[in-house]
Motif scaffolding. Structure first.
Motif, PDB file in Angstrom:
ATOM      1  N   CYS A  71       0.840  -1.206   0.000  1.00 32.94           N
ATOM      2  CA  CYS A  71       0.000   0.000   0.000  1.00 32.94           C
ATOM      3  C   CYS A  71       0.866   1.245   0.000  1.00 32.94           C
ATOM      4  O   CYS A  71       0.505   2.277   0.550  1.00 32.94           O
ATOM      5  CB  CYS A  71      -0.942  -0.027   1.208  1.00 32.94           C
ATOM      6  N   ASP A  72       2.038   1.135  -0.611  1.00 39.03           N
ATOM      7  CA  ASP A  72       2.982   2.240  -0.586  1.00 39.03           C
ATOM      8  C   ASP A  72       3.747   2.266  -1.913  1.00 39.03           C
ATOM      9  O   ASP A  72       4.323   1.252  -2.308  1.00 39.03           O
ATOM     10  CB  ASP A  72       3.958   2.009   0.580  1.00 39.03           C
ATOM     11  N   HIS A  73       3.727   3.414  -2.588  1.00 38.47           N
ATOM     12  CA  HIS A  73       4.407   3.521  -3.887  1.00 38.47           C
ATOM     13  C   HIS A  73       5.854   3.069  -3.803  1.00 38.47           C
ATOM     14  O   HIS A  73       6.333   2.334  -4.659  1.00 38.47           O
ATOM     15  CB  HIS A  73       4.382   4.976  -4.377  1.00 38.47           C
ATOM     16  N   VAL A  98      -3.772  -5.101  -3.343  1.00 36.46           N
ATOM     17  CA  VAL A  98      -4.101  -5.636  -4.668  1.00 36.46           C
ATOM     18  C   VAL A  98      -4.396  -4.478  -5.624  1.00 36.46           C
ATOM     19  O   VAL A  98      -3.881  -4.411  -6.742  1.00 36.46           O
ATOM     20  CB  VAL A  98      -5.323  -6.584  -4.583  1.00 36.46           C
ATOM     21  N   GLN A  99      -5.196  -3.529  -5.141  1.00 36.36           N
ATOM     22  CA  GLN A  99      -5.585  -2.415  -6.009  1.00 36.36           C
ATOM     23  C   GLN A  99      -4.429  -1.469  -6.309  1.00 36.36           C
ATOM     24  O   GLN A  99      -4.297  -0.968  -7.417  1.00 36.36           O
ATOM     25  CB  GLN A  99      -6.727  -1.620  -5.358  1.00 36.36           C
ATOM     26  N   PHE A 100      -3.596  -1.236  -5.290  1.00 34.88           N
ATOM     27  CA  PHE A 100      -2.467  -0.325  -5.496  1.00 34.88           C
ATOM     28  C   PHE A 100      -1.485  -0.925  -6.499  1.00 34.88           C
ATOM     29  O   PHE A 100      -0.935  -0.229  -7.343  1.00 34.88           O
ATOM     30  CB  PHE A 100      -1.781  -0.039  -4.144  1.00 34.88           C
ATOM     31  N   ALA A 102      -2.323  -3.078  -8.855  1.00 34.21           N
ATOM     32  CA  ALA A 102      -2.982  -3.039 -10.169  1.00 34.21           C
ATOM     33  C   ALA A 102      -2.914  -1.641 -10.779  1.00 34.21           C
ATOM     34  O   ALA A 102      -2.717  -1.476 -11.987  1.00 34.21           O
ATOM     35  CB  ALA A 102      -4.425  -3.488 -10.038  1.00 34.21           C
ATOM     36  N   GLU A 103      -3.061  -0.615  -9.918  1.00 31.45           N
ATOM     37  CA  GLU A 103      -2.992   0.764 -10.422  1.00 31.45           C
ATOM     38  C   GLU A 103      -1.603   1.081 -10.952  1.00 31.45           C
ATOM     39  O   GLU A 103      -1.442   1.791 -11.939  1.00 31.45           O
ATOM     40  CB  GLU A 103      -3.324   1.750  -9.295  1.00 31.45           C
ATOM     41  N   LYS A 104      -0.600   0.542 -10.271  1.00 29.19           N
ATOM     42  CA  LYS A 104       0.778   0.861 -10.613  1.00 29.19           C
ATOM     43  C   LYS A 104       1.221   0.126 -11.876  1.00 29.19           C
ATOM     44  O   LYS A 104       1.955   0.675 -12.685  1.00 29.19           O
ATOM     45  CB  LYS A 104       1.682   0.479  -9.436  1.00 29.19           C
ATOM     46  N   TYR A 105       0.787  -1.119 -12.008  1.00 27.21           N
ATOM     47  CA  TYR A 105       1.213  -1.926 -13.171  1.00 27.21           C
ATOM     48  C   TYR A 105      -0.020  -2.195 -14.019  1.00 27.21           C
ATOM     49  O   TYR A 105      -0.630  -3.263 -13.983  1.00 27.21           O
ATOM     50  CB  TYR A 105       1.942  -3.189 -12.696  1.00 27.21           C
ATOM     51  N   HIS A 106      -0.326  -1.181 -14.791  1.00 27.40           N
ATOM     52  CA  HIS A 106      -1.615  -1.067 -15.454  1.00 27.40           C
ATOM     53  C   HIS A 106      -1.896  -2.171 -16.459  1.00 27.40           C
ATOM     54  O   HIS A 106      -3.048  -2.554 -16.662  1.00 27.40           O
ATOM     55  CB  HIS A 106      -1.654   0.300 -16.144  1.00 27.40           C
ATOM     56  N   SER A 107      -0.854  -2.721 -17.083  1.00 26.27           N
ATOM     57  CA  SER A 107      -1.095  -3.703 -18.141  1.00 26.27           C
ATOM     58  C   SER A 107      -0.845  -5.141 -17.683  1.00 26.27           C
ATOM     59  O   SER A 107      -0.866  -6.060 -18.481  1.00 26.27           O
ATOM     60  CB  SER A 107      -0.243  -3.369 -19.368  1.00 26.27           C
ATOM     61  N   VAL A 110      -3.731  -8.473 -12.152  1.00 30.18           N
ATOM     62  CA  VAL A 110      -3.433  -8.737 -10.739  1.00 30.18           C
ATOM     63  C   VAL A 110      -4.641  -9.440 -10.114  1.00 30.18           C
ATOM     64  O   VAL A 110      -5.770  -8.968 -10.261  1.00 30.18           O
ATOM     65  CB  VAL A 110      -3.128  -7.437  -9.963  1.00 30.18           C
ATOM     66  N   PHE A 111      -4.406 -10.557  -9.448  1.00 29.49           N
ATOM     67  CA  PHE A 111      -5.496 -11.324  -8.837  1.00 29.49           C
ATOM     68  C   PHE A 111      -5.322 -11.375  -7.326  1.00 29.49           C
ATOM     69  O   PHE A 111      -4.201 -11.435  -6.821  1.00 29.49           O
ATOM     70  CB  PHE A 111      -5.511 -12.762  -9.390  1.00 29.49           C
TER      71      PHE A 111
END
Lengths: 222, 309
Positions: A71-73, A98-100, A102-107, A110-111
């Motif tokens: 949960c940390d960039h 999971v969401q962070f 997925a946001e960071k590695y857009h393509s 992520v499950f």
């Protein structure tokens, strides 16, 4: 901390069965403490999946990595240079991680490998209990330090309801009635007279009702 | 206590006469005849009829529509409303809807948890609790305002009630809890079914010690037992129910075919004894799926005929 529980392996397999290069990504924070998604759980799940794919005669590469936090960039950047080696990530972090990721590695797909359950504490090894629902407006000062929002099945602010019996909740004989606990605690504090104060209608706009929430602190913002 | 609403129940209570209420559960379908039939059985023997609101969380025809059917028959309904299924918008809106049909009584409840019903996987709402619902109805009536602060054109004039269980745990807050409901705005109370009369008398003493019996009309709840099996079930399985062993034994001592009659006898004896308790202002006869017995109970308990108003 955030309490999570492992997803059944069948559900995980169903989600990732068509991928060939999978990174299982653990998190060293809450999910490590509640033994659902730390380094140890990453290892166990990786072994189980390798065995499964071997039995299926499928050539699938499974790698393991556990980050300090998902949960940390800053920590998520650690996989920036290796993420392209994978066609999917199986994250054992909470829903936030999971969401962070997925946001960071857009393509990269992520499950989730765990179900995120609640905000809680370890009562004993292997038993985790809910203590907070992050309603955004803490009332613990007036309820003897026991939260009716997270611990009463009806989130009743002026309890107990008629279903409280011998200190237990109507929905489950093993579940303590939050209002019994509040009354016991007020008594121990010598503040039982506070029970008669009516808790006013709650502003739930700081809870889920107000939509996705955000805390902005100008004093610490860079 | 001054009369504040057009409620017939309030008028009867204010006149000092013992009131009698009963309740009917709506059908699990659209046939209103079922509720109309139940109401016809009891209408001349009670002053008002509660309509339950998806009791035990089992989905049924709604309380409000059922109350309207009763109102169209010229009867006096008590709208039961639980806070489980509605947020504050729906609650205020339903109150206005009920009042627009001349439904003048409301019983404010939190409701059973949904896990007991047919939608165990559903959400509950609990935007308000029963105490806050009492406050809401009183605010709408007395201040003529919505919770949001806007004025209501023609505010609802409802007589406001709550339930109270003298037998629930913890016992030490039973009277304080009633005080809280009265402070929140309750004007009448219908109690949980009473089988343990001694414990009820203890509770009433605590209630009188605080002078609450002069601030709220207390209707003692009674439910006739149909069988020894029902007595045992109520004793062991229903949370917050206090059925003494003597009652179970008394029911079991009769042959099966005589048990219903014994249940009615016990109910009538209870009413006689409850009548003697200072602060008991009437009775709430809950003959669960046994509405046809209400006339007999009311007559034999000396509560018939009912006042015209």
């Amino acid at each position: 901390m955030i309490i999570a529980d492992k997803k059944p392996i069948e559900e995980i397999i169903e989600a990732i069965k068509d991928y060939k290069k999978i990174l299982i990504l653990g998190c060293n924070e809450c999910v490590t403490v509640c033994e659902a998604g730390g380094k140890k759980e990453v290892e166990i799940l990786a072994s189980a999946l390798r065995m499964y794919f071997l039995n299926q005669s499928k050539d699938v590469k499974i790698d393991e990595k556990t980050l300090e936090r998902q949960c940390d960039h800053e920590y998520l950047e650690e996989i920036r240079n290796t993420v392209e080696n994978y066609d999917s990530i199986l994250s054992l972090a909470c829903g936030v991680g999971v969401q962070f990721t997925a946001e960071k590695y857009h393509s990269t797909p992520v499950f989730p490998g765990v179900n995120t359950c609640f905000l809680g504490a370890t009562e004993e090894r292997g038993v985790w209990v809910e203590r907070c629902q992050a309603c955004g407006k803490c009332i613990l000062a007036s309820t003897g330090g026991i939260c009716p929002v997270s611990r009463c099945a009806k989130r009743i602010l002026n309890g107990p309801c008629g279903g409280s019996s011998k200190g237990k909740c109507e929905i489950n004989k093993d579940l303590a009635c939050a209002w019994q606990l509040i009354i016991d605690r007020l008594k121990a504090l010598g503040k039982l007279d506070e029970y008669e104060k009516i808790t006013p209608i709650k502003d739930w706009s700081t809870d889920r009702a107000g939509g996705p929430r955000k805390v902005i602190r100008e004093d610490v913002k860079q | 206590m001054n009369i504040k609403t057009p409620s017939k129940l309030e008028k009867i209570l204010a006149s000092g006469q013992l009131a009698v209420t009963s309740e009917c559960g709506p059908p699990r379908g659209t046939n209103a005849e079922e509720i109309i039939k139940k109401a016809k059985l009891i209408k001349d023997y009670v002053d008002a009829i509660n309509i339950t609101d998806n009791q035990t969380s089992v989905t049924r025809l709604c309380s409000l529509a059922s109350c309207i059917h009763l109102k169209l028959m010229g009867l006096e309904p008590v709208l039961q409303m639980v806070t489980r299924d509605r947020n504050r918008i729906a609650i205020q809106s339903d109150i206005l809807g009920a009042a627009s049909f001349g439904i003048n009584n409301i019983l404010c409840l939190s409701g059973d948890h949904q896990c007991f019903g047919d939608c165990a996987k559903g959400q509950n709402v609990y935007d308000l609790d029963s105490m806050q619902l009492l406050q809401t109805v009183r605010y709408m009536r007395d201040e003529g305002k919505f919770l949001g602060g806007d004025d209501i054109k023609h505010p609802p004039k409802m007589f406001v009630g709550a339930a109270e269980n003298p037998f629930a745990d913890p016992f030490e807050i039973r009277a304080p809890r009633l005080a809280k409901k009265v402070a929140a705005g309750a004007e009448f109370i219908q109690t949980q079914c009473i089988y343990n009369l001694e414990r009820f008398e203890q509770w009433m003493k605590l209630v009188r010690d605080r002078g609450l019996h002069e601030k709220v009309y207390i209707l003692a709840g009674v439910t006739p037992l149909k069988s020894a099996g029902m007595a045992k079930y109520m004793k062991n399985k229903v949370p917050g129910m206090d059925v003494p062993d003597e009652i179970v034994k008394r029911m079991a001592s009769k042959p099966k075919e005589k048990q219903p009659e014994e249940g009615i006898n016990i109910c009538i004896e209870s009413i006689q004894r409850l009548k003697e308790i200072e602060g008991v202002r009437g009775f709430h006869v809950m003959a669960i799926e046994w509405e046809e017995k209400v006339p007999e109970i009311v007559q034999r308990a000396g509560l018939y005929p009912r006042p015209k108003e």
